[in-house]
Scaffold this active site. Structure first.
Site, short mmCIF file in Angstrom:
data_model
loop_
_atom_site.label_atom_id
_atom_site.label_comp_id
_atom_site.label_asym_id
_atom_site.label_seq_id
_atom_site.Cartn_x
_atom_site.Cartn_y
_atom_site.Cartn_z
CE LYS A 256 -0.32 0.12 5.15
NZ LYS A 256 0.42 1.43 5.32
N GLY B 136 10.13 -0.75 0.59
CA GLY B 136 10.24 -1.16 2.06
C GLY B 136 10.32 -0.06 3.20
N GLY C 189 10.85 10.58 23.56
CA GLY C 189 11.34 9.46 23.48
C GLY C 189 12.94 9.32 23.54
N GLY C 190 13.63 8.29 24.37
CA GLY C 190 15.08 8.38 24.41
C GLY C 190 15.76 7.17 23.90
N GLY C 191 15.17 6.61 22.78
CA GLY C 191 16.17 5.32 22.13
C GLY C 191 16.96 5.81 21.15
N GLY D 255 9.28 4.64 19.47
CA GLY D 255 9.32 3.11 18.97
C GLY D 255 8.35 2.87 17.96
NE ARG D 256 9.00 1.71 12.38
CZ ARG D 256 8.50 2.60 11.61
NH1 ARG D 256 9.06 3.80 11.87
NH2 ARG D 256 7.74 2.38 10.61
CG ASP E 10 10.25 -3.66 11.06
OD1 ASP E 10 11.39 -4.33 11.56
OD2 ASP E 10 10.18 -2.55 11.11
CG HIS F 114 51.29 0.48 15.27
ND1 HIS F 114 50.50 0.86 16.32
CD2 HIS F 114 52.46 1.20 15.36
CE1 HIS F 114 51.31 1.78 17.09
NE2 HIS F 114 52.30 2.12 16.35
#
Length: 489
Positions: free
Chosen positions: A47, A52, A188-190, A279-280, A320, A456
């Site tokens: 839809k 994606g 939100g804090g993510g 979030g989702r 998801d 190195h």
């Protein structure tokens, strides 16, 4: 192969060899299946814009925005190296336009490919189950004995008083703006808050992040989160352990009222705009999986077994849609598992023992597998060792003037099996791959990394030295208290 029509007294419907709902990682299975069987007839339904979430409103567009933010921060640090520069202007509309142009180019390429494929009937519409193995798309009905549900997810919107009336942006809709808000509050804090906070503040917006969890980016190790908060707060404001309870319009802008979850004291912040980043949540409600006898969990995500199959045989869910690990690279992995099981009929189980992720904020964060607390719970404190090394204690890290950033690794004491790794600092998402690859070997041991010759002076030395600086959990925390200025807990 022609499409079969199943007829009855009241309806007729098209019968396909395969139905794919969603045009993200599920398309990889469809493409591989068509290569396996050139006569396959596939229905592809989406839809939204094809490509994606990752392409259209996730990984790709956000990383196209994050890189200019990295450039800004690099220029701002240049005086540390005796280079005096000045940013005369940040052209926010151009940055947003370039991002959208790149995304739209790829979307159009995918749409053209879907529309012109002789094997695919492309339905850019919403679908819903009306019976097992049977879907309705507007006035059409289609069926298949094999169906892949790759329905993605959507931004979660908390029930905050006044939020709907005042208006807000999400991680989807913010990609459409062309004018930078002078000030913005991120609820939100993510991960999402950390990345957009980095981007918007670098562009010049006054950013305030309000998270309900006491720990900023609570998905990470406490010392990772503590350093991320300390560094990011140089550019924006972060309020943790606060619940946003009300939003209202005021003459000065949008007023956000948050309550401290411990002492119940209120904090008020006024900003031009609000970004909701809590979030989702699943998209399954519009699909009506219950009509197909497909079970969902308490959150609404589709239940799958270790073969990615739903409770209805030959109907699979990935990405998801199943709610397991909501990262594009995991969706690609799950697509491979579904291909093995559904198309090749090779019984293959999922294996999530070393799922990595990265947070593209400032500083960058990368993590894989177990955190310290999880490792202790699973193996016992006496059976694990923790390695720790700071960037600044390597030649390259010192040259880059990197302060406090580090690599933390967790291994099993007797076997040297790698249990987890956590990095915060420049190129963290690149550096951690050396560890991830070893976690996919048969014994998952760290020895090849410690025995390998590392260039190195180069940044990967910080990873090698972390594995050569092992301590018990008690020694590790004592070391941090004695030698680090990180606010741990």
């Amino acid at each position: 192969q022609t499409i079969r029509y199943v007829s009855g007294p009241c309806f007729s419907m098209k019968e396909y060899d395969l139905i794919v709902i969603g045009t993200g990682s599920g398309m990889e299975i469809a493409t591989a299946a068509i290569q396996e069987n050139p006569n396959l007839k596939v229905a592809v339904i989406d839809k939204d814009e094809p490509g994606g979430i990752c392409l259209t409103r996730g990984c790709i567009p956000t990383k196209l925005l994050i890189y200019p933010a990295e450039v800004v921060r690099t220029i701002q640090r240049s005086t540390e190296f005796g280079i005096h520069t000045e940013i005369k202007k940040i052209d926010f509309p151009t940055i947003m336009h370039k991002m959208r142009s790149t995304i739209n180019r790829d979307i159009n390429m995918i749409r053209t490919g879907l529309s012109n494929s002789k094997n695919i009937d492309y339905y850019p519409k919403q679908a819903e189950f009306i019976a097992p193995y049977t879907l309705k798309i507007e006035n059409e009905t289609i069926t298949s004995k094999t169906i892949f549900l790759c329905t993605g997810s959507k931004p979660s919107i908390p029930p905050i008083e006044g939020l709907q009336q005042t208006g807000y942006l999400t991680s989807d809709t913010i990609l459409q703006i062309s004018t930078l808000p002078k000030s913005i509050v991120i609820i939100g804090g993510g991960y999402i808050a950390a990345e957009f906070g980095h981007f918007l503040s670098a562009m010049g917006s006054e950013v305030t992040i309000i998270g309900r969890n006491p720990q900023f980016i609570p998905e990470e190790e406490p010392e990772i989160s503590a350093l991320a908060k300390k560094e990011l707060q140089k550019h924006l404001k972060i309020i943790t352990n606060h619940e946003v309870t009300k939003v209202e319009a005021s003459p000065q802008g949008k007023k956000i009222i948050a309550t401290n979850r411990d002492n119940k004291q209120e904090t008020q912040t006024i900003a031009e705009e609000i970004l909701v980043a809590v979030g989702r949540s699943p998209n399954t409600d519009i699909l009506h999986p219950e009509r197909a006898n497909i079970k969902t969990d308490s959150r609404g995500y589709i239940v799958v077994d270790e073969y990615m199959q739903t409770t209805q045989p030959n109907i699979y869910a990935l990405g998801d849609a199943d709610g397991n690990y909501m990262f594009k690279h995991v969706a690609n992995y799950e697509a491979k598992i579904v291909y093995y099981n559904a198309i090749l009929k090779m019984k293959t189980k999922t294996d999530y023992h070393a799922v990595p992720h990265a947070v593209f904020t400032e500083p960058e964060i990368a993590s894989v597998a177990l955190k310290e607390k999880e490792a202790i719970e699973k193996y016992g404190k006496e059976n694990i060792l923790i390695g720790f090394y700071k960037y600044e204690d390597t030649a390259k890290g010192e040259a880059m003037a990197v302060k406090d950033c580090f690599v933390k690794v967790i291994i099993q004491k007797e076997t040297e099996k790698i249990l987890g790794a956590h990095i915060i600092g420049p190129q963290a998402s690149v550096l951690i791959q050396e560890i991830i690859n070893l976690m996919y070997t048969e014994d998952q041991r760290s020895e090849p990394l410690t025995e390998a010759i590392h260039i190195h002076p180069a940044l990967p030395e910080v990873v090698a030295r972390a594995f050569s600086s092992l301590k018990t959990p008690e020694q590790y925390h004592h070391f941090l208290e004695e030698h680090s200025n990180l606010p741990l807990y």
